[in-house]
Scaffold this motif. Structure first.
Motif, PDB file in Angstrom:
ATOM      1  N   ILE A  81       0.857  -1.196   0.000  1.00 30.32           N
ATOM      2  CA  ILE A  81       0.000   0.000   0.000  1.00 30.32           C
ATOM      3  C   ILE A  81       0.890   1.243   0.000  1.00 30.32           C
ATOM      4  CG2 ILE A  81      -1.731   1.329   1.261  1.00 30.32           C
ATOM      5  CD1 ILE A  81      -2.855  -1.270   2.322  1.00 30.32           C
ATOM      6  N   ILE A  82       0.642   2.116  -0.941  1.00 30.94           N
ATOM      7  CA  ILE A  82       1.481   3.308  -1.114  1.00 30.94           C
ATOM      8  C   ILE A  82       0.633   4.567  -0.986  1.00 30.94           C
ATOM      9  CG2 ILE A  82       2.929   4.589  -2.749  1.00 30.94           C
ATOM     10  CD1 ILE A  82       3.465   1.741  -4.026  1.00 30.94           C
ATOM     11  N   PHE A  83       1.024   5.457  -0.092  1.00 31.33           N
ATOM     12  CA  PHE A  83       0.457   6.804  -0.021  1.00 31.33           C
ATOM     13  C   PHE A  83       1.432   7.735  -0.748  1.00 31.33           C
ATOM     14  CE2 PHE A  83      -1.734   4.791   3.455  1.00 31.33           C
ATOM     15  CZ  PHE A  83      -2.965   5.431   3.532  1.00 31.33           C
ATOM     16  N   THR A  84       0.992   8.340  -1.827  1.00 31.66           N
ATOM     17  CA  THR A  84       1.916   9.191  -2.594  1.00 31.66           C
ATOM     18  C   THR A  84       2.181  10.519  -1.908  1.00 31.66           C
ATOM     19  OG1 THR A  84       0.176  10.313  -3.865  1.00 31.66           O
ATOM     20  CG2 THR A  84       1.009   8.214  -4.727  1.00 31.66           C
ATOM     21  N   GLY A  85       1.247  10.979  -1.060  1.00 32.71           N
ATOM     22  CA  GLY A  85       1.356  12.336  -0.534  1.00 32.71           C
ATOM     23  C   GLY A  85       1.142  13.331  -1.666  1.00 32.71           C
ATOM     24  N   HIS A  86       1.541  14.567  -1.422  1.00 32.27           N
ATOM     25  CA  HIS A  86       1.376  15.603  -2.452  1.00 32.27           C
ATOM     26  C   HIS A  86       2.360  15.349  -3.602  1.00 32.27           C
ATOM     27  CE1 HIS A  86       0.527  19.481  -4.249  1.00 32.27           C
ATOM     28  NE2 HIS A  86       1.825  19.685  -4.342  1.00 32.27           N
ATOM     29  N   ILE A  87       1.816  15.223  -4.814  1.00 35.40           N
ATOM     30  CA  ILE A  87       2.662  15.026  -5.993  1.00 35.40           C
ATOM     31  C   ILE A  87       2.229  15.996  -7.089  1.00 35.40           C
ATOM     32  CG2 ILE A  87       3.224  12.615  -5.502  1.00 35.40           C
ATOM     33  CD1 ILE A  87       1.014  11.745  -7.391  1.00 35.40           C
ATOM     34  N   THR A  88       3.040  16.111  -8.114  1.00 31.79           N
ATOM     35  CA  THR A  88       2.741  17.044  -9.201  1.00 31.79           C
ATOM     36  C   THR A  88       1.580  16.535 -10.047  1.00 31.79           C
ATOM     37  OG1 THR A  88       4.240  16.016 -10.793  1.00 31.79           O
ATOM     38  CG2 THR A  88       5.181  17.668  -9.296  1.00 31.79           C
ATOM     39  N   PHE A  89       1.011  17.420 -10.845  1.00 29.28           N
ATOM     40  CA  PHE A  89      -0.085  17.050 -11.728  1.00 29.28           C
ATOM     41  C   PHE A  89       0.373  15.988 -12.728  1.00 29.28           C
ATOM     42  CE2 PHE A  89      -2.818  17.910 -15.533  1.00 29.28           C
ATOM     43  CZ  PHE A  89      -4.020  17.507 -14.957  1.00 29.28           C
ATOM     44  N   GLU A  90       1.578  16.129 -13.238  1.00 33.79           N
ATOM     45  CA  GLU A  90       2.118  15.147 -14.184  1.00 33.79           C
ATOM     46  C   GLU A  90       2.268  13.778 -13.529  1.00 33.79           C
ATOM     47  OE1 GLU A  90       2.616  19.044 -15.718  1.00 33.79           O
ATOM     48  OE2 GLU A  90       3.256  18.222 -13.787  1.00 33.79           O
ATOM     49  N   GLU A  91       2.604  13.761 -12.242  1.00 31.52           N
ATOM     50  CA  GLU A  91       2.713  12.483 -11.527  1.00 31.52           C
ATOM     51  C   GLU A  91       1.333  11.864 -11.290  1.00 31.52           C
ATOM     52  OE1 GLU A  91       6.794  12.983  -8.921  1.00 31.52           O
ATOM     53  OE2 GLU A  91       5.015  14.104  -8.297  1.00 31.52           O
ATOM     54  N   ILE A  92       0.327  12.709 -11.061  1.00 32.27           N
ATOM     55  CA  ILE A  92      -1.047  12.201 -10.939  1.00 32.27           C
ATOM     56  C   ILE A  92      -1.476  11.571 -12.265  1.00 32.27           C
ATOM     57  CG2 ILE A  92      -3.471  12.844 -10.611  1.00 32.27           C
ATOM     58  CD1 ILE A  92      -2.489  15.053  -8.713  1.00 32.27           C
ATOM     59  N   LEU A  93      -1.158  12.259 -13.370  1.00 31.16           N
ATOM     60  CA  LEU A  93      -1.473  11.692 -14.686  1.00 31.16           C
ATOM     61  C   LEU A  93      -0.766  10.357 -14.881  1.00 31.16           C
ATOM     62  CD1 LEU A  93      -1.281  14.845 -17.012  1.00 31.16           C
ATOM     63  CD2 LEU A  93      -3.251  13.915 -15.804  1.00 31.16           C
ATOM     64  N   GLY A  94       0.442  10.267 -14.362  1.00 27.24           N
ATOM     65  CA  GLY A  94       1.188   9.012 -14.446  1.00 27.24           C
ATOM     66  C   GLY A  94       0.496   7.887 -13.688  1.00 27.24           C
ATOM     67  N   CYS A  95      -0.055   8.201 -12.521  1.00 25.43           N
ATOM     68  CA  CYS A  95      -0.767   7.195 -11.723  1.00 25.43           C
ATOM     69  C   CYS A  95      -2.006   6.694 -12.460  1.00 25.43           C
ATOM     70  CB  CYS A  95      -1.148   7.774 -10.364  1.00 25.43           C
ATOM     71  SG  CYS A  95       0.260   8.044  -9.253  1.00 25.43           S
ATOM     72  N   TYR A  96      -2.745   7.615 -13.070  1.00 25.45           N
ATOM     73  CA  TYR A  96      -3.899   7.195 -13.871  1.00 25.45           C
ATOM     74  C   TYR A  96      -3.454   6.325 -15.051  1.00 25.45           C
ATOM     75  CZ  TYR A  96      -7.530  10.150 -11.711  1.00 25.45           C
ATOM     76  OH  TYR A  96      -8.454  10.700 -10.860  1.00 25.45           O
ATOM     77  N   SER A  97      -2.321   6.679 -15.645  1.00 21.61           N
ATOM     78  CA  SER A  97      -1.856   5.977 -16.843  1.00 21.61           C
ATOM     79  C   SER A  97      -1.497   4.519 -16.564  1.00 21.61           C
ATOM     80  CB  SER A  97      -0.639   6.698 -17.447  1.00 21.61           C
ATOM     81  OG  SER A  97      -0.979   8.017 -17.841  1.00 21.61           O
ATOM     82  N   VAL A  98      -1.041   4.223 -15.329  1.00 25.09           N
ATOM     83  CA  VAL A  98      -0.632   2.853 -14.997  1.00 25.09           C
ATOM     84  C   VAL A  98      -1.718   2.088 -14.244  1.00 25.09           C
ATOM     85  CG1 VAL A  98       1.809   3.483 -14.936  1.00 25.09           C
ATOM     86  CG2 VAL A  98       0.462   3.560 -12.818  1.00 25.09           C
ATOM     87  N   ALA A  99      -2.854   2.741 -13.981  1.00 30.66           N
ATOM     88  CA  ALA A  99      -3.894   2.119 -13.166  1.00 30.66           C
ATOM     89  C   ALA A  99      -4.623   1.012 -13.919  1.00 30.66           C
ATOM     90  CB  ALA A  99      -4.886   3.181 -12.706  1.00 30.66           C
ATOM     91  N   ASP A 100      -4.922  -0.065 -13.202  1.00 26.33           N
ATOM     92  CA  ASP A 100      -5.716  -1.160 -13.748  1.00 26.33           C
ATOM     93  C   ASP A 100      -7.157  -1.115 -13.248  1.00 26.33           C
ATOM     94  OD1 ASP A 100      -3.644  -2.850 -15.218  1.00 26.33           O
ATOM     95  OD2 ASP A 100      -2.712  -2.587 -13.244  1.00 26.33           O
ATOM     96  N   ALA A 101      -7.386  -0.438 -12.125  1.00 21.75           N
ATOM     97  CA  ALA A 101      -8.740  -0.265 -11.585  1.00 21.75           C
ATOM     98  C   ALA A 101      -8.740   0.932 -10.654  1.00 21.75           C
ATOM     99  CB  ALA A 101      -9.203  -1.512 -10.842  1.00 21.75           C
ATOM    100  N   PHE A 102      -9.905   1.597 -10.563  1.00 23.89           N
ATOM    101  CA  PHE A 102     -10.092   2.723  -9.646  1.00 23.89           C
ATOM    102  C   PHE A 102     -11.119   2.289  -8.616  1.00 23.89           C
ATOM    103  CE2 PHE A 102     -11.864   6.554  -7.952  1.00 23.89           C
ATOM    104  CZ  PHE A 102     -10.873   7.509  -8.021  1.00 23.89           C
ATOM    105  N   LEU A 103     -10.721   2.322  -7.340  1.00 19.99           N
ATOM    106  CA  LEU A 103     -11.607   1.871  -6.264  1.00 19.99           C
ATOM    107  C   LEU A 103     -11.996   3.055  -5.386  1.00 19.99           C
ATOM    108  CD1 LEU A 103     -13.027  -0.392  -4.717  1.00 19.99           C
ATOM    109  CD2 LEU A 103     -10.877  -0.779  -3.463  1.00 19.99           C
ATOM    110  N   CYS A 104     -13.294   3.327  -5.304  1.00 19.60           N
ATOM    111  CA  CYS A 104     -13.819   4.449  -4.513  1.00 19.60           C
ATOM    112  C   CYS A 104     -14.862   3.932  -3.532  1.00 19.60           C
ATOM    113  CB  CYS A 104     -14.426   5.508  -5.439  1.00 19.60           C
ATOM    114  SG  CYS A 104     -15.244   6.871  -4.580  1.00 19.60           S
ATOM    115  N   MET A 105     -14.665   4.203  -2.251  1.00 15.18           N
ATOM    116  CA  MET A 105     -15.617   3.772  -1.217  1.00 15.18           C
ATOM    117  C   MET A 105     -16.202   4.972  -0.476  1.00 15.18           C
ATOM    118  SD  MET A 105     -15.475   0.473  -1.547  1.00 15.18           S
ATOM    119  CE  MET A 105     -15.740  -0.552  -0.119  1.00 15.18           C
ATOM    120  N   SER A 106     -16.114   6.142  -1.068  1.00 15.72           N
ATOM    121  CA  SER A 106     -16.545   7.384  -0.428  1.00 15.72           C
ATOM    122  C   SER A 106     -18.024   7.342  -0.043  1.00 15.72           C
ATOM    123  CB  SER A 106     -16.292   8.569  -1.361  1.00 15.72           C
ATOM    124  OG  SER A 106     -16.751   9.777  -0.772  1.00 15.72           O
ATOM    125  N   GLU A 107     -18.334   7.982   1.082  1.00 12.01           N
ATOM    126  CA  GLU A 107     -19.713   8.041   1.547  1.00 12.01           C
ATOM    127  C   GLU A 107     -20.309   9.439   1.448  1.00 12.01           C
ATOM    128  OE1 GLU A 107     -20.153   6.214   5.362  1.00 12.01           O
ATOM    129  OE2 GLU A 107     -19.524   4.233   4.641  1.00 12.01           O
TER     130      GLU A 107
END
Length: 469
Positions: free
Chosen positions: A337-363
Motif C-alpha cells: 500500500i502506497i500513499f503518494t502524498g502531495h505530488i505534481t499534476f504530471e505524476e497524478i497523470l502518471g498514476c492514472y496511466s498505470v492504473a488497472d482499476a479505480f476503487l472508490c468507497m466514499s460516503e
C-alpha cells in the motif's frame, strides 16, 4: 492603504507557505542490523522505542502549535480583508457591456482542486463567448497564473443586470458580502461535507463544515437562482428550504489539461507487471480510505497477491485520520500500500496511466471528479453507490451496494481478471464521458445563464429585467 494591500498579499504568501510546511514527520531512529548480533539488535530496537516514546509529546505539541499558528494567520488574513472591504479601496472597474457581465466569487481559488478548476473553466467558457467576466477570491494560490483572478476586496460596483455566480463548498466569510449585492445572484453549490465525518479526527474541520451548513440554511432566501453540480446537491438544497429555480450543470472539466505528458518516472516505477489499484482524492474521513484499504487487503490476500494499492492525495502526517489509517494497515498486516502524498499534476497523470482499476468507497460526494478522470484514462471504476456517485457514473463502472470485503473483491476480480467484462465497462465509460465534454457542459451552462438573464436581440447574454431580493 496601498501598503495594507501589499501586506495582505505578502501575508497570503506566508500563509500558503505555512500550510505547505505544516506537516511534521515523526522522528524515526534507524538501526543498522548488518553484522550485528541479534541480542544487540534487540537492545537497539528497545532504545529506539524508548526514544520515540520520549520525543512523541514534544512532536505532538509542536504539531499543535503549527496548526494554531496557521489558523491564526488565516484569521489575520480575513481581518485584513474585511478592513479593505470596508474602506472600499482600489475597487475594480469592469468593462462596460450591453449584455450582463458575469462575476464569479469564491472564498479561495486553490490550485488543482475541483472547485477552483470549475471556476477557471467557467471563466474560459464565458470569455470564449465574448462575455465580460472576472473571478474574485479572498485567497489565490500562488500557483494560479497571474491575471486569472483578483482579490475579493477589489469587487467592483455591479449593475442590476449583472450576474454573480457564488461558489460555495465550506464556511465562507464572503457570504454576508454576497447576500448584500443588488444584482442577479446565482449560487453554484458544490456541497458541504457533513461534520459528523470529521468529529473523531479534526474538530476544526467539523466546526467549519457545521458553520458552512448553517450558512447554507440561512441563505435559502438570498439567491435568485441556484446552479448545482448534481441532482444530489439539488435535493440537498431543497431539504434546506431553497425554493428558487435550481438548474443542474455538472462541473466543467478542462480535459485539455489531461493531454499533458504524464510523469515518465511514475510510469516506469509502476509498470513492473504488478496490477495497480488506485484511489485519487483528499485523504479525508468522508472518503472512507479505511474501506478502500480493507477491501484491497482482502483481494490481495485471497485472490491476487500480484497487486498494489496506490492512494493518490495529499495528507498531513499529524492528522488523526492518517494515523488511524496507518494503524489499520499495521493491525491487518496489509502489504503493498502506497500513499503518494502531495505530488505534481504530471505524476497524478502518471498514476492514472498505470492504473488497472479505480476503487472508490466514499460516503459523501457532491460530484466526484476523479471518477470522470478515471473514465478519461480508460480505467474501470469500482465505486460504492453513495450520494452523487451513481449519478456521476450513470450506469457505467461497477456500483457497489454494500462494502463487505468479499463482495468488493469479487467486483475487483471482474474488472482485473475478466477481459471481456473489463472491455465492456470501459466501453460504457467512454460513452458516459461524452456527456462531460467541455463543449457539451459549456453550452448547457451558457443556456442556463441565458435563461437567468433573459435572451434578447441575439446577444449571448442580454440585459435582464429582474428584481433581486
Amino acid at each position: 492603504m496601498n501598503h495594507l494591500q501589499e501586506d495582505m498579499e505578502l501575508l497570503q504568501d506566508n500563509l500558503l507557505e505555512m500550510q505547505a510546511l505544516w506537516d511534521l514527520t515523526e522522528p524515526k531512529v534507524s538501526v543498522r542490523q548488518a553484522g550485528v548480533k541479534y541480542p544487540f539488535v534487540l537492545c537497539k530496537k528497545a532504545a529506539r522505542k524508548i526514544l520515540r516514546w520520549m520525543l512523541r509529546p514534544y512532536f505532538q505539541q509542536q504539531a499543535a502549535f503549527n496548526g494554531a499558528a496557521v489558523r491564526a494567520v488565516g484569521d489575520l488574513l480575513r481581518i485584513q480583508h474585511q478592513m479593505l472591504v470596508r474602506e472600499k479601496t482600489s475597487r475594480d472597474i469592469l468593462p462596460e457591456s450591453d449584455a450582463p457581465r458575469i462575476i464569479q466569487i469564491v472564498a479561495g481559488l486553490n490550485y488543482g482542486d475541483a472547485v477552483g478548476n470549475d471556476v477557471i473553466a467557467i471563466k474560459n467558457a464565458l470569455k470564449a463567448k465574448g462575455i465580460v467576466t472576472e473571478i474574485y477570491a479572498t485567497t489565490i494560490h500562488k500557483k494560479i497564473p497571474a491575471g486569472t483572478a483578483k482579490y475579493s476586496y477589489r469587487l467592483p460596483e455591479l449593475r442590476e443586470d449583472d450576474i454573480v455566480i457564488y461558489h460555495f463548498a465550506s464556511a465562507d466569510p464572503l457570504a454576508e458580502t454576497v447576500q448584500k449585492l443588488t444584482c442577479i445572484k446565482v449560487l453554484r453549490y458544490h456541497n458541504v461535507t457533513p461534520p459528523e465525518f470529521f468529529q473523531k479526527y479534526d474538530r476544526t474541520a467539523a466546526h467549519s463544515t457545521r458553520l458552512g451548513l448553517k450558512q447554507m440554511r440561512e441563505m435559502n432566501q438570498s439567491f435568485d437562482y441556484v446552479m448545482t453540480v448534481s441532482e444530489y446537491n439539488k435535493k440537498d438544497l431543497r431539504g434546506m428550504g431553497y425554493r428558487c429555480p435550481i438548474f443542474v450543470v455538472p462541473i466543467l472539466i478542462q480535459f485539455s489539461d489531461y493531454a499533458k505528458k504524464p510523469s515518465p518516472k511514475i510510469i516506469k516505477k509502476y509498470s513492473d507487471g504488478v496490477k495497480n489499484i488506485i484511489f485519487v482524492g483528499r485523504i479525508a474521513p468522508n472518503k472512507k480510505i479505511e474501506d478502500v484499504i480493507t477491501a484491497y487487503d482482502y483481494y490481495h490476500k485471497k485472490a491476487d497477491a500480484n497487486t498494489r494499492l496506490i492512494i493518490v492525495g495529499s495528507h498531513q502526517e499529524k492528522s488523526r485520520y492518517y494515523s488511524y489509517l496507518q494503524s489499520l494497515i499495521r493491525r491487518i498486516k496489509a502489504e503493498n500500500i502506497i500513499f503518494t502524498g502531495h505530488i505534481t499534476f504530471e505524476e497524478i497523470l502518471g498514476c492514472y496511466s498505470v492504473a488497472d482499476a479505480f476503487l472508490c468507497m466514499s460516503e459523501h460526494e457532491g460530484f466526484c471528479v476523479p471518477l470522470v478522470e478515471a473514465m478519461y484514462f480508460g480505467v474501470p471504476v469500482v465505486a460504492y453507490a453513495g450520494t452523487a456517485v451513481p449519478e456521476t457514473l450513470d450506469g457505467c463502472g461497477v456500483l457497489l451496494e454494500h462494502k463487505a470485503p468479499e463482495y468488493v473483491a469479487k467486483a475487483l476480480g471482474a474488472v482485473l481478471q475478466d477481459e471481456e467484462k473489463r472491455s465492456e465497462i470501459i466501453k460504457r465509460e467512454n460513452e458516459r464521458l461524452k456527456n462531460f465534454a467541455v463543449d457539451v457542459v459549456g453550452e448547457k451552462m451558457i443556456g442556463v445563464l441565458e435563461k437567468m438573464a433573459g435572451k434578447k436581440d441575439g446577444h449571448p447574454l442580454a440585459a435582464a429585467h429582474h428584481k433581486c431580493y
